[in-house]
Scaffold this motif. Structure first.
Motif, PDB file in Angstrom:
ATOM      1  N   THR A  50      58.553  45.661  12.015  1.00 24.64           N
ATOM      2  CA  THR A  50      58.358  46.844  12.884  1.00 24.64           C
ATOM      3  C   THR A  50      57.579  47.971  12.208  1.00 24.64           C
ATOM      4  OG1 THR A  50      60.390  48.125  12.410  1.00 24.64           O
ATOM      5  CG2 THR A  50      60.580  46.329  14.011  1.00 24.64           C
TER       6      THR A  50
ATOM      7  N   SER B 140      52.759  41.890  17.278  1.00 26.05           N
ATOM      8  CA  SER B 140      54.096  42.411  17.562  1.00 26.05           C
ATOM      9  C   SER B 140      55.078  42.135  16.438  1.00 26.05           C
ATOM     10  CB  SER B 140      54.618  41.810  18.866  1.00 26.05           C
ATOM     11  OG  SER B 140      54.546  40.394  18.813  1.00 26.05           O
TER      12      SER B 140
ATOM     13  N   ARG C  21      51.993  59.299  13.084  1.00 25.30           N
ATOM     14  CA  ARG C  21      52.795  58.552  14.043  1.00 25.30           C
ATOM     15  C   ARG C  21      53.818  59.454  14.714  1.00 25.30           C
ATOM     16  NH1 ARG C  21      55.138  53.127  11.936  1.00 25.30           N
ATOM     17  NH2 ARG C  21      55.827  54.508  10.283  1.00 25.30           N
TER      18      ARG C  21
ATOM     19  N   VAL D  43      46.865  43.212  14.230  1.00 35.76           N
ATOM     20  CA  VAL D  43      48.177  43.850  14.126  1.00 35.76           C
ATOM     21  C   VAL D  43      48.998  43.425  15.336  1.00 35.76           C
ATOM     22  CG1 VAL D  43      49.411  46.017  13.819  1.00 35.76           C
ATOM     23  CG2 VAL D  43      47.071  45.780  12.963  1.00 35.76           C
TER      24      VAL D  43
ATOM     25  N   GLN E 226      54.275  48.452  11.384  1.00 38.93           N
ATOM     26  CA  GLN E 226      52.906  47.949  11.497  1.00 38.93           C
ATOM     27  C   GLN E 226      51.906  48.727  10.649  1.00 38.93           C
ATOM     28  OE1 GLN E 226      53.172  48.386  15.794  1.00 38.93           O
ATOM     29  NE2 GLN E 226      52.725  46.205  16.073  1.00 38.93           N
TER      30      GLN E 226
ATOM     31  N   SER F 293      48.266  43.905  19.583  1.00 39.53           N
ATOM     32  CA  SER F 293      49.019  44.874  20.375  1.00 39.53           C
ATOM     33  C   SER F 293      49.292  46.180  19.639  1.00 39.53           C
ATOM     34  CB  SER F 293      50.353  44.254  20.815  1.00 39.53           C
ATOM     35  OG  SER F 293      51.115  43.848  19.685  1.00 39.53           O
ATOM     36  N   GLY F 294      49.285  46.157  18.298  1.00 38.07           N
ATOM     37  CA  GLY F 294      49.570  47.370  17.533  1.00 38.07           C
ATOM     38  C   GLY F 294      48.359  47.952  16.841  1.00 38.07           C
TER      39      GLY F 294
END
Length: 455
Positions: A41, A16, A309, A14, A43, A73-74
């Motif tokens: 955006t 950027s 989230r 996952v 993810q 990063s995600g």
């Protein structure tokens, strides 16, 4: 879950800007399914969509027989909902290269917003192979995000970019150390009517130079060099730039190359180059106990997308900007920009006025001022990459606003500013060409008098 028939190991990278998924047969360690998509955006939502696609793909392995390993990063927030095992991405890439290219001595991976260089060395006493890793994850300079933004600025379609080949014959200066500086230089080249192909080749050269001069940390990329990541996979002109610049460093530093080996075998873009982090995460996970990374299905990730989230963000965020709708309305009313009404002109009237034009990086603006400095009309256009045409459209707009009322326009003077000011000055013989900061200062002082700060 064993490593024999009926098992599946899933790697989820996952990043950027993109999500990559590979499904690997643990027995053969071969990739049996893969997918690569931009997540825009979103993810978790994109990861959920791709896992559902894998479940429906007919791999003949039930999801309760999966193990999942995530990296990128995600990836951290998805670890718990999926029951996955997190793997640091540099480790994942290193494992994949060591498994697939034991002869490799250097790796360059460009991602959406980070870049990695791995140099393999041998310990002088033991001969043990060591990996020296360097990663730029604090600035998007020299990554896919910079290429994306600049592609939009030059007006080149993605399919056209994918056909572009590197031409070192007509390179222009593009700042390498910062993505914002690079974009500024790109805009200036666009405004100067430099061909798009030359601009993008210049950007590729800046990206390669940046990574070779900074991320190598003084080390030399020795062959075999492996090029990984989406930009290196899908952009031939970037691959060709690496193959143009890396040999220069070899010649400068006296690196001995094997005779008779073509450059494409010394600097390699392997199959599935965009999936190496996801694949390396699987390789890491297969050496973990079989209870690690047991897939819990998509229900947990679905819940995270709906509620988790927001809860996670709320736990680390401060108080709200406004408490209620009434407070919001008061804020909006206080800072609302007053509506602009252009001046209406009488039929047959001669309108004596000055024109100011700002040729900006993404938009161009023009105003018509009377002899007292009051704004009569204004015009705004998103830049189309040709400052002359942008200016012609704006001037036609201003003229129509005057002539549309039956009046006549007499231009008393012309002032230019912005990125394209030099081009505009020559094209229309502008009376003044001033830098933007001075233009901002003069207008702010004219309108507000005593000014302390201008943003």
């Amino acid at each position: 879950m064993g490593r024999g028939a009926g098992a599946l190991a899933v790697g989820l990278d996952v990043g950027s800007t993109t999500v990559k998924v590979v499904a690997v047969d643990p027995a053969t360690r071969e990739i049996v399914w893969s997918d690569y998509q931009r997540h825009e955006t979103r993810q978790p939502e994109k990861a959920l969509e791709m896992l559902r696609a894998l479940e429906a793909s007919g791999t003949a392995v039930a999801p309760d027989r999966w193990r999942v390993f995530v990296t990128g990063s995600g990836a951290r927030p998805l670890e718990e909902p999926l029951g996955a095992r997190f793997v640091q991405e540099v480790n994942a890439v290193t494992l994949a290269v060591e498994a697939l290219h034991p002869e490799a001595r250097s790796v360059v991976e460009l991602g959406g917003q980070d870049a990695k260089i791995i140099v393999f060395t041998e310990h002088p006493e033991t001969g043990e192979r060591q990996a020296i890793c360097s990663m730029n994850d604090k600035c998007a300079s020299g990554t896919g995000a910079t290429i994306d933004k600049c592609t939009i600025k030059v007006g080149m379609a993605p399919e056209e970019l994918a056909r572009l080949h590197f031409d070192p014959g007509k390179l222009h200066h593009v700042a390498a150390k910062c993505g914002v500086f690079a974009e500024t230089d790109i805009v200036n080249l666009v405004k100067a009517s430099i061909p798009s192909a030359e601009i993008m080749c210049s950007l590729a050269d800046a990206i390669v130079y940046q990574n070779l001069s900074v991320l190598t940390r003084g080390n030399t990329l020795r062959p075999q060099v492996i090029l990984l990541g989406g930009p290196n996979t899908y952009l031939p002109f970037l691959q060709e730039c690496w193959r143009y610049r890396i040999p220069e460093t070899w010649r400068e530093r006296g690196v001995q190359l094997p005779e008779g080996v073509p450059l494409e075998e010394l600097i390699v873009v392997p199959d599935n180059a965009q999936y190496y982090a996801a694949y390396g995460a699987v390789l890491f996970g297969l050496d973990e106990p079989e209870t690690v990374g047991r897939y819990r299905g998509t229900a947990g990730l679905e819940a995270y997308c709906r509620e988790g989230r927001e809860g996670r963000l709320a736990a680390i965020s401060g108080p709200p900007l406004v408490r209620d709708a009434e407070e919001r309305e008061a804020f909006v009313a206080r800072y609302r920009i007053p509506p602009f009404e252009r001046r209406r002109f009488a039929p047959g009237e001669t309108v004596r006025a000055y024109i100011g034009l700002d040729g900006g990086s993404t938009s161009s603006k023009a105003v018509l001022l009377d002899e007292d400095g009051e704004v009569l009309c204004k015009a705004y256009r998103l830049s189309q990459g040709n400052p002359i045409q942008d200016m012609k459209d704006l001037l036609a707009d201003l003229r129509q606003q005057v002539h549309g009322d039956g009046a006549r326009l007499e231009v008393l003077g012309f002032g230019a500013t912005g990125y394209a000011a030099d081009v505009l000055e020559e094209a229309v013989c502008a009376d003044v060409n001033i830098v933007e900061t001075v233009a901002h200062m003069m207008s702010a002082v004219h309108l507000f008098g005593e000014v302390d700060v201008i943003c």
